[in-house]
Design an enzyme around this catalytic site. Structure first.
Site, PDB file in Angstrom:
ATOM      1  CG  ASP A  42      43.748  41.895  38.641  1.00  0.00           C
ATOM      2  OD1 ASP A  42      44.261  40.955  39.279  1.00  0.00           O
ATOM      3  OD2 ASP A  42      42.648  41.801  38.049  1.00  0.00           O
ATOM      4  CB  SER A  43      46.690  40.596  43.443  1.00  0.00           C
ATOM      5  OG  SER A  43      47.953  40.449  42.827  1.00  0.00           O
ATOM      6  CG  ASP A  81      46.500  40.288  36.004  1.00  0.00           C
ATOM      7  OD1 ASP A  81      46.399  39.376  35.162  1.00  0.00           O
ATOM      8  OD2 ASP A  81      46.452  40.096  37.234  1.00  0.00           O
ATOM      9  CE  LYS A 111      47.217  36.502  35.689  1.00  0.00           C
ATOM     10  NZ  LYS A 111      45.881  36.821  36.220  1.00  0.00           N
ATOM     11  CD  GLU A 113      40.727  37.688  36.848  1.00  0.00           C
ATOM     12  OE1 GLU A 113      39.500  37.681  37.089  1.00  0.00           O
ATOM     13  OE2 GLU A 113      41.574  38.060  37.679  1.00  0.00           O
ATOM     14  CD  GLU A 180      43.010  32.874  42.067  1.00  0.00           C
ATOM     15  OE1 GLU A 180      43.312  33.579  41.079  1.00  0.00           O
ATOM     16  OE2 GLU A 180      42.822  33.353  43.209  1.00  0.00           O
TER      17      GLU A 180
END
Ligand code: KIV
Length: 289
Positions: A42-43, A81, A111, A113, A180
């Site tokens: 999602d970056s 993501d 993925k 978070e 991270e």
């Protein structure tokens, strides 16, 4: 790349390489470079969509980007993501969003978070048959809540929270976890408890693999990059140089050159000139003439 092969790499201590990709060319580059996993992160919100955080990107946008990456990527395991707002509300919402990413985007795994309620979401997605990767430490989707874009686990208490999240995600069956921005020593200590591949970004050298954002490692993204980024190329500078050279050549009428143009048979050209020279050209159909 398969999940058993990934687990085998961890067992044998072969470093695992993951990189992000957001479109067809970057996917092809990652494929050619031989990476093991490609992440449609999602970056993308910041790297390719111009937002100043990862929060605004939507599920529909992630599907579109994932599908483009899928078309350029065959061998690496493709992870996408789940964006902010697509899984937090309920397990049902999480499963539905993961299924959309897999069905419409074509990824192999998703993925999400965080620990806490994300562990329950991960369990639900895994039970629906979709391989799931966790992401702990600095979780950009909730950066405001965790005090900003800062390293996590820098006190014994906070490191214990990171450990709790990691062990919970491992226990529900995540096939891998991204760590991270966690102190290298905390990662190293935690690795003794981890039985699944851990992919680090700003988490030191002890993890089983590393991930970097494509635009950061190639120097395409010109904004601020975190301290954990190493630039392996300066493509932004190189791309500006190329476009500036093209701009100058067009303005100086040095482009296009003869080798960039098409030709026409001289007789055909003469006839075309006669057509243009007719007095009654306006309203004349080329077919009548
Ligand atoms: O979105 C992303 O690029 C990520 C990586 C930093 C792991 O989640």
């Amino acid at each position: 790349m398969t999940l058993p092969r990934l687990a085998e790499m961890r067992e044998t201590g072969e470093p695992i390489v993951m990189v992000t990709a957001y479109d067809h060319p970057s996917a092809q580059i990652a494929e050619e470079a031989g990476v093991d996993l490609v992440l449609v992160g999602d970056s993308a919100a910041m790297a390719v969509l111009g937002h100043d955080s990862t929060v605004p990107v939507g599920l529909d946008e992630m599907v579109m980007l994932t599908a483009a990456v899928k078309r350029g990527s065959k061998n690496p395991l493709l992870v996408a993501d789940l964006p902010f707002g697509s899984y937090e509300r309920s397990n049902e919402q999480a499963v539905e969003s993961a299924q959309i990413l897999v069905k419409e985007g074509g990824c192999d795994a998703v993925k999400l978070e965080g620990g806490g309620s994300s562990v329950d979401r991960a369990r639900a997605i895994l039970r629906s048959g979709i391989p799931t990767m966790g992401h702990i430490g600095l979780t950009p989707q909730t950066a405001t809540a965790i005090g900003g874009y800062k390293a996590q686990g820098r006190t014994a208490r906070r490191a214990a929270e990171v450990a709790e999240d990691a062990l919970a995600l491992q226990a529900v069956g995540c096939f891998s976890i991204v760590f991270e921005a966690i102190p290298a020593e905390v990662t190293a200590a935690l690795m003794e408890q981890m039985e699944i591949p851990i992919i680090g970004i700003g988490a030191g050298p002890a993890s089983d693999g590393q991930v970097l954002v494509f635009h950061d490692l190639l120097g395409i993204y010109s904004g601020h990059t975190p301290r954990f980024v190493r630039r392996y190329a300066e493509l932004h500078t190189e791309m500006v140089r190329g476009v500036a050279a093209y701009t100058s050549e067009v303005r100086e009428r040095r482009f296009p050159a003869p080798e960039h143009t098409y030709s026409i048979d001289p007789d055909e050209l003469a006839e075309f000139q006669r057509y243009l020279n007719q007095e009654t050209l306006a309203g004349t159909s080329a077919w009548d003439w």
